[in-house]
Design a protein around this motif. Structure first.
Motif, short mmCIF file in Angstrom:
data_model
loop_
_atom_site.label_atom_id
_atom_site.label_comp_id
_atom_site.label_asym_id
_atom_site.label_seq_id
_atom_site.Cartn_x
_atom_site.Cartn_y
_atom_site.Cartn_z
N ASP A 124 -5.31 -9.96 12.30
CA ASP A 124 -4.25 -9.09 12.82
C ASP A 124 -2.97 -9.20 11.98
N ILE A 125 -2.64 -10.43 11.54
CA ILE A 125 -1.47 -10.62 10.68
C ILE A 125 -1.70 -9.89 9.35
N SER A 126 -2.93 -9.96 8.83
CA SER A 126 -3.26 -9.24 7.61
C SER A 126 -3.01 -7.74 7.77
N ASP A 127 -3.38 -7.20 8.94
CA ASP A 127 -3.18 -5.78 9.20
C ASP A 127 -1.69 -5.43 9.22
N VAL A 128 -0.88 -6.30 9.84
CA VAL A 128 0.56 -6.07 9.89
C VAL A 128 1.14 -6.03 8.48
N ILE A 129 0.72 -6.98 7.65
CA ILE A 129 1.22 -7.05 6.27
C ILE A 129 0.79 -5.81 5.49
N GLN A 130 -0.45 -5.39 5.68
CA GLN A 130 -0.94 -4.21 4.96
C GLN A 130 -0.23 -2.94 5.42
N ASN A 131 0.10 -2.87 6.70
CA ASN A 131 0.79 -1.68 7.21
C ASN A 131 2.18 -1.54 6.61
N TYR A 132 2.89 -2.67 6.46
CA TYR A 132 4.23 -2.62 5.86
C TYR A 132 4.15 -2.57 4.34
#
Length: 349
Positions: A124-132
Motif C-alpha cells: 500500500d505504501i508503494s502504491d502511495v509513492i507511485q501515485n505521487y
C-alpha cells in the motif's frame, strides 16, 4: 456597578496563567534545551495554548469585556507562531517543466512488527509513492522489503544498520546522485543521510533527517499515573537535550556545503522549538509557504502534531505543499512538496 461573579474572576485568573505560560513558550525557542530541559517541554503545548487563548479572546469579546485585550495581545505578539500552527489558504502555483517533487515519509519499517492489522502495508505504501510519483523520495525508519516497489528511481543512498533487522534511512532519486554520505549522532540510533543530486545543470544537496524520538504513545486513552507522567516528562526533556546536540551537528555540516540545500524528514519536535529554529535557520518552511490547515504529520489523536518538515533555501521556489493525513499506513503521514530552482540573475542576461 454590578460586582463580578466568582466564576468570572476564576476564569480570568486561568486566562492570566495561560497568558504567562504562552509568553514563556514564546521565549523558549531562543533558549537551548540543555539550559531549561523541563521548561522546553512547554513548546509541545504551544498549539494548545494558542487555541485556548483564542477561546478566551472570543469569550470576553462576546461579553464586551476589556479582559479580551489580554488574550488578544498574546495572539498579536505570537502572530508568527500562529502561521506555523495553521495555514488559512494554500499555494498551488502553475506546473512548469523545471519543477520537481520531493516526498518525505517515516514509513515505520513498513509495519514490520505488525503495529497495524494490515498485511498489505508495504504494498500500500508503494502504491502511495507511485501515485505521487516524486522525483526525490526520502524515507525514515526504512528497512529493505521485497514487497516495496520503487522501480522509478535509478539512483539511491541507502544507509541501514543491523544484521537480521536492518534499520535506517534511504534517499531515492530519478536524477543522478554524484555524492552521498551520512551524519552519525553520538549515543543514538538516529542519524542524517544526504545525497548530492544533479538536476539538469544544477547540483542540489538533499538531507533526510531522523532526530531523537521522544517516544510518546499515540494512544490518548493510555492511563497515566503521577509517577509515569513524571517519567515521560523527564524522558522528553532528555530527548530535547539530545536533539539540541543533533541539530547543531546538522547545522555545522550543511553550513560547509556550497550547493543549494533541502533538509527534510522526521524532526520529532514542534515548529515552536529551539531545535526547529536551529535547523531551519534562514531556510523556508515549505508548509508555511504553501501548506493548508494544521499540517498534522504525526498520527496523534486530537492534537495537530507537525513534526515532519521540508526546509528549502531561498534558491528554491516552493510552489506546493501537501500533508496527506488520509494515508494511515504508519504513525506518520507523508509530506510532499513541489519546488523549482530559481533562475540566477546571470542566467537571465
Amino acid at each position: 456597578m454590578r460586582e463580578e461573579s466568582l466564576f468570572s474572576r476564576l476564569l480570568f485568573f486561568v486566562n492570566k496563567v495561560l497568558a504567562l505560560l504562552t509568553f514563556l513558550a514564546y521565549i523558549l525557542p531562543f533558549l537551548a534545551p540543555k539550559l531549561f530541559p523541563f521548561l522546553s517541554v512547554l513548546t509541545l503545548l504551544l498549539p494548545m495554548f494558542l487555541i485556548f487563548n483564542f477561546i478566551f479572546f472570543i469569550i470576553w469579546l462576546l461579553q464586551l469585556k476589556r479582559k479580551a485585550l489580554l488574550s488578544g495581545f498574546v495572539l498579536l505578539i505570537g502572530i508568527t507562531f500562529i502561521s506555523k500552527l495553521y495555514r488559512f489558504s494554500d499555494t498551488n502555483l502553475e506546473v512548469e517543466s523545471e519543477d520537481f517533487t520531493l516526498m518525505s515519509y517515516n514509513v515505520r519499517l513498513f509495519n514490520k512488527y505488525e503495529w497495524l492489522p494490515n498485511k498489505k502495508v508495504p504494498s500500500d505504501i508503494s502504491d502511495v509513492i507511485q501515485n505521487y510519483n516524486p522525483d526525490i523520495l526520502c524515507l525514515q525508519e526504512y528497512t529493505p522489503n521485497e514487497e516495496v516497489r520503487l522501480r522509478n528511481f535509478r539512483f539511491k543512498n541507502v544507509e541501514v544498520e543491523g544484521d537480521k533487522n536492518k534499520y535506517g534511512q534511504a534517499i531515492f532519486s530519478k536524477y543522478e546522485i554524484i555524492n552521498r554520505g551520512k551524519i552519525d549522532f553520538p549515543d543514538s540510533n538516529n542519524n542524517v543521510i544526504f545525497a548530492d543530486i544533479v538536476k539538469f545543470k544544477d547540483t542540489i544537496r538533499v538531507y533526510s533527517m531522523h532526530l531523537q524520538s521522544v517516544k510518546i504513545s499515540t494512544d490518548i486513552h493510555e492511563k497515566l499515573n503521577e509517577s509515569k507522567s513524571k517519567f515521560i516528562f523527564k524522558r522528553i526533556s532528555e530527548a530535547f537535550k539530545q536533539q539540541q546536540m543533533q541539530s547543531e551537528l546538522i547545522k555545522e555540516h550543511y553550513l560547509g556545503c556550497a550547493y543549494p540545500k533541502i533538509i527534510c524528514g522526521d524532526m520529532n519536535n514542534s515548529a515552536f522549538s529551539y531545535v526547529y529554529r536551529n535547523i531551519k535557520g534562514e531556510m523556508s518552511d515549505a508548509f508555511e509557504e504553501s501548506g493548508l490547515g494544521f499540517g498534522k504529520s504525526y498520527n496523534f489523536k486530537y492534537y495537530p502534531a507537525r513534526i515532519d518538515y521540508v526546509f528549502a533555501e531561498k534558491t528554491f521556489e516552493i510552489k506546493e505543499f501537501i500533508t496527506n493525513n488520509q494515508v494511515k499506513l504508519s504513525d506518520h503521514f507523508p509530506v510532499i512538496t513541489r519546488l523549482k530552482i530559481k533562475e540566477k540573475k546571470e542566467d537571465k542576461k
